[in-house]
Enzyme design. Structure first.
Site, short mmCIF file in Angstrom:
data_model
loop_
_atom_site.label_atom_id
_atom_site.label_comp_id
_atom_site.label_asym_id
_atom_site.label_seq_id
_atom_site.Cartn_x
_atom_site.Cartn_y
_atom_site.Cartn_z
N TYR A 146 0.87 -1.18 0.00
CA TYR A 146 0.00 0.00 0.00
C TYR A 146 0.90 1.23 0.00
O TYR A 146 1.56 1.53 0.99
CB TYR A 146 -0.91 -0.02 1.23
CG TYR A 146 -1.95 1.09 1.29
CD1 TYR A 146 -2.11 2.02 0.27
CD2 TYR A 146 -2.79 1.20 2.40
CE1 TYR A 146 -3.06 3.02 0.35
CE2 TYR A 146 -3.75 2.20 2.49
CZ TYR A 146 -3.88 3.11 1.46
OH TYR A 146 -4.83 4.10 1.54
N LYS A 174 -1.27 -1.28 -4.15
CA LYS A 174 -2.33 -0.26 -4.13
C LYS A 174 -1.60 1.08 -4.16
O LYS A 174 -1.02 1.50 -3.16
CB LYS A 174 -3.20 -0.38 -2.88
CG LYS A 174 -4.29 0.69 -2.78
CD LYS A 174 -5.05 0.55 -1.46
CE LYS A 174 -6.25 1.49 -1.40
NZ LYS A 174 -5.90 2.92 -1.37
N SER A 176 -1.64 4.88 -4.30
CA SER A 176 -2.49 6.05 -4.08
C SER A 176 -1.74 7.36 -4.23
O SER A 176 -2.28 8.42 -3.92
CB SER A 176 -3.13 5.98 -2.68
OG SER A 176 -3.99 4.88 -2.59
N GLY A 218 -11.85 5.12 -1.73
CA GLY A 218 -12.73 5.48 -0.62
C GLY A 218 -14.06 6.06 -1.05
O GLY A 218 -15.07 5.84 -0.38
#
Length: 311
Positions: A146, A174, A176, A218
């Site tokens: 992440y 992941k 982001s 999200g």
């Protein structure tokens, strides 16, 4: 064992597609509300998404105790069954607690675990590598990096990513961070059999075009139908349609970000769209009260969903 063999063993397809970063729900006494969490997961199973990502940033993972995180994971897995992919975020400041959560995730039948770098101490890449490898070695579950440097303060070096990606149990990232450029770098380094989850919701299309083959977000939880449709359009190379839908999604995201609390606003939208009690975020996050303004945001989502047709 080569990575492609590991991916074949775990069925790579279960990690491709749209994954809702699940909001954690509390009751009026600020305890984990497992019943509402189960209801929400069952709703998402009907909305075209592939699975959920549990106890990450949106799930307020760092505001939960280890025991609470286990409660959430258990409730989610119970509601998910065997046909809905569950990825459990187990990242903690310390490796010991992360391992405890990873072992629990394996025990309850989660499909994979994921973790941010160890936070707060601004550790070196060597320390982060040690932390991640400790988690990876503690279970037989696949592991997903992440990467969210805007919150962790850790910018993932490409050489560390390369070393991690060479581990057969590390099946994805992941990502982001905001520049979509690195999606291409990760794809080039890790190859075609690696799962790259786009993590910047407002750049889903851009991230997919630059190398991502999945997404975790999200705001997906407020409008899962729109992200499922966007994913389908991209897969079918309907890029002009996808661009128009991304603009609509960004219109909603812009409004959600204008409230005092993104998580507070998202929980209100989820409550009123899906008929559950998503409650409020845990302190110190601010609560967002239902209002005419919020209803207009909900109405906008419903309008965009209705315009999808069969997409």
């Amino acid at each position: 064992m080569r990575k492609i063999e590991v991916l074949n063993m775990i069925s790579v397809d279960k990690f491709k597609g749209v994954f809702v970063a699940l909001n954690t729900i509390y009751d009026d006494n600020d305890n984990i509300n497992t019943e509402e969490i189960k209801k929400l997961v069952k709703i998402y199973k009907t909305k075209g998404v592939k699975g959920v990502y549990v106890c990450g940033s949106t799930g307020e993972g760092f505001l939960l105790s280890t025991e609470e995180r286990m409660q959430v994971a258990e409730a989610v897995k119970e509601a998910s069954g065997d046909d809905f992919t569950v990825i459990v975020h187990v990242g903690c400041a310390g490796t010991k607690e992360s391992i405890k959560l990873a072992k629990h995730a394996e025990k309850i039948g989660a499909d994979a675990v994921s973790a941010v770098p160890s936070v707060y101490y601004r550790l070196s890449p060597e320390c982060v590598e040690k932390h991640w490898n400790g988690i990876i070695d503690s279970t037989d579950l696949p592991f997903i990096i992440y990467n969210i440097p805007q919150l962790t303060g850790f910018n993932l070096p490409l050489d560390l990513f390369k070393r991690m990606a060479e581990n057969p149990k590390v099946i994805g990232i992941k990502n982001s961070e905001e520049p979509v450029y690195n999606m291409e770098r990760y794809r080039t380094v890790a190859g075609d059999d690696f799962i790259i989850f786009n993590g910047s919701d407002e750049q889903f299309l851009g991230g997919r075009l630059m190398g991502a083959n999945a997404g975790i977000g999200g705001t997906y939880g407020t409008m899962p139908e729109l992200f499922a449709a966007l994913d389908k359009m991209i897969n079918e190379n309907r890029i002009e349609e996808a661009k128009k839908l991304q603009y609509k999604i960004n219109d909603v995201i812009f409004e959600l970000l204008s409230y005092e609390s993104l998580y507070g606003a998202a929980k209100q939208v989820i409550s009123h769209r899906f008929g559950i009690n998503a409650g409020k975020p845990r302190s110190p996050f601010l609560e967002v009260e239902y209002s005419d303004r919020l209803q207009k945001t909900i109405d906008k989502i419903e309008k965009y969903v209705s315009e999808l047709g069969e997409y």
